[in-house]
Enzyme design. Structure first.
Site, PDB file in Angstrom:
ATOM      1  N   GLY A  12       0.740  -1.428  -0.146  1.00 22.10           N
ATOM      2  CA  GLY A  12       0.014   0.022   0.025  1.00 22.10           C
ATOM      3  C   GLY A  12       0.901   1.341  -0.121  1.00 22.10           C
ATOM      4  O   GLY A  12       0.337   2.370   0.619  1.00 22.10           O
ATOM      5  N   ASN A  14       1.731   3.131  -2.720  1.00 22.59           N
ATOM      6  CA  ASN A  14       1.071   3.992  -3.476  1.00 22.59           C
ATOM      7  C   ASN A  14      -0.222   4.540  -3.133  1.00 22.59           C
ATOM      8  O   ASN A  14      -0.569   5.637  -2.979  1.00 22.59           O
ATOM      9  CB  ASN A  14       0.691   3.512  -5.031  1.00 22.59           C
ATOM     10  CG  ASN A  14       2.040   3.583  -5.845  1.00 22.59           C
ATOM     11  OD1 ASN A  14       2.343   4.709  -5.819  1.00 22.59           O
ATOM     12  ND2 ASN A  14       2.431   2.562  -6.490  1.00 22.59           N
ATOM     13  N   LEU A  87      -7.927  -9.432 -11.844  1.00 21.08           N
ATOM     14  CA  LEU A  87      -8.564  -8.793 -12.857  1.00 21.08           C
ATOM     15  C   LEU A  87      -9.999  -8.325 -12.576  1.00 21.08           C
ATOM     16  O   LEU A  87     -10.742  -8.826 -11.603  1.00 21.08           O
ATOM     17  CB  LEU A  87      -9.011  -9.939 -14.048  1.00 21.08           C
ATOM     18  CG  LEU A  87      -9.020  -9.675 -15.262  1.00 21.08           C
ATOM     19  CD1 LEU A  87      -7.922  -8.945 -16.088  1.00 21.08           C
ATOM     20  CD2 LEU A  87      -9.317 -10.747 -16.153  1.00 21.08           C
ATOM     21  N   ASN A 100      -5.479   2.407 -13.382  1.00 20.07           N
ATOM     22  CA  ASN A 100      -4.522   1.476 -12.611  1.00 20.07           C
ATOM     23  C   ASN A 100      -2.864   2.393 -13.180  1.00 20.07           C
ATOM     24  O   ASN A 100      -2.623   2.711 -14.030  1.00 20.07           O
ATOM     25  CB  ASN A 100      -4.250   0.263 -13.468  1.00 20.07           C
ATOM     26  CG  ASN A 100      -3.591  -0.875 -12.644  1.00 20.07           C
ATOM     27  OD1 ASN A 100      -3.080  -0.547 -11.585  1.00 20.07           O
ATOM     28  ND2 ASN A 100      -3.003  -1.751 -13.673  1.00 20.07           N
ATOM     29  N   HIS A 102       0.935   0.948 -13.900  1.00 15.38           N
ATOM     30  CA  HIS A 102       1.890  -0.432 -14.112  1.00 15.38           C
ATOM     31  C   HIS A 102       3.388  -0.054 -14.039  1.00 15.38           C
ATOM     32  O   HIS A 102       3.851   1.191 -14.632  1.00 15.38           O
ATOM     33  CB  HIS A 102       1.372  -0.805 -15.407  1.00 15.38           C
ATOM     34  CG  HIS A 102       2.342  -2.149 -15.677  1.00 15.38           C
ATOM     35  ND1 HIS A 102       1.853  -3.197 -15.052  1.00 15.38           N
ATOM     36  CD2 HIS A 102       3.312  -2.533 -16.553  1.00 15.38           C
ATOM     37  CE1 HIS A 102       2.663  -4.489 -15.592  1.00 15.38           C
ATOM     38  NE2 HIS A 102       3.341  -3.971 -16.374  1.00 15.38           N
TER      39      HIS A 102
END
Length: 189
Positions: A12, A14, A87, A100, A102
């Site tokens: 956690g 981020n 997903l 999101n 990545h």
């Protein structure tokens, strides 16, 4: 006031950075943090920062409308994935704006199983000269949604996967909250 729900599966960092960034914002509120992992440290980070937390399993996410209905009840405007490893089902992608981050430059090093250290190990193994972050919209496939923002960092020949991870984390912390804010403000216009 626009309300964000953060989905996280792990430590956690981020999520904490996003929560702290929006603390006191007059237009955007981090409403809650949701996890598919009841042992995720993200839950503790969120609770310490006064954010309500929820956990759910596969049944609640994929085979019922429980999560969807709870998000609707809380009047959530956006879902932010911050290290969320499952997903996202169509029921959520059709209802919410979902974003999101990545830890690589998509479309390279994306897809099922490509997260965290696995991404950085692949970047180093393939002797890439750069890596970075990709912030993208979420659809029903891993790392497949439209790209919103990318930025790069140099990867030197002597870098370990841990070195690359540190460089990428700096980019994540610097850019992810700002890009989330820009998306919400653009939707308002």
């Amino acid at each position: 006031m626009k309300k964000i729900a953060i989905f996280a599966s792990g430590s956690g960092t981020n999520a904490q950075n996003i929560i702290e960034y929006f603390k006191g914002n007059r237009y955007i509120e981090i409403d809650s943090l949701w996890s598919n992992n009841e042992n995720a440290y993200a839950l503790i980070r969120a609770e310490r920062l006064g954010i309500e937390t929820f956990t759910f399993g596969r049944e609640e996410l994929y085979n019922s409308v429980e999560v969807l209905e709870m998000l609707d009840e809380r009047k959530i405007d956006m879902i932010v994935l911050a290290g969320f490893l499952w997903l996202v089902p169509r029921s959520l992608t059709e209802e919410f704006t979902i974003v999101n981050i990545h830890p690589a430059l998509l479309p390279r090093y994306g897809g099922k199983g490509m997260y965290g250290s696995f991404v950085h190990e692949a970047v180093v193994k393939n002797k890439e000269k750069e890596s970075g972050i990709t912030i993208h919209y979420v659809n029903e496939k891993y790392d497949d949604g439209d790209i919103i923002f990318q930025t790069t960092c140099e990867v030197s020949p002597s870098d370990t996967p841990e070195d690359v991870a540190k460089k990428v984390h700096v980019l994540e912390y610097e850019h992810f909250p700002r890009v989330i804010e820009e998306i919400i403000m653009e939707e308002e216009e």
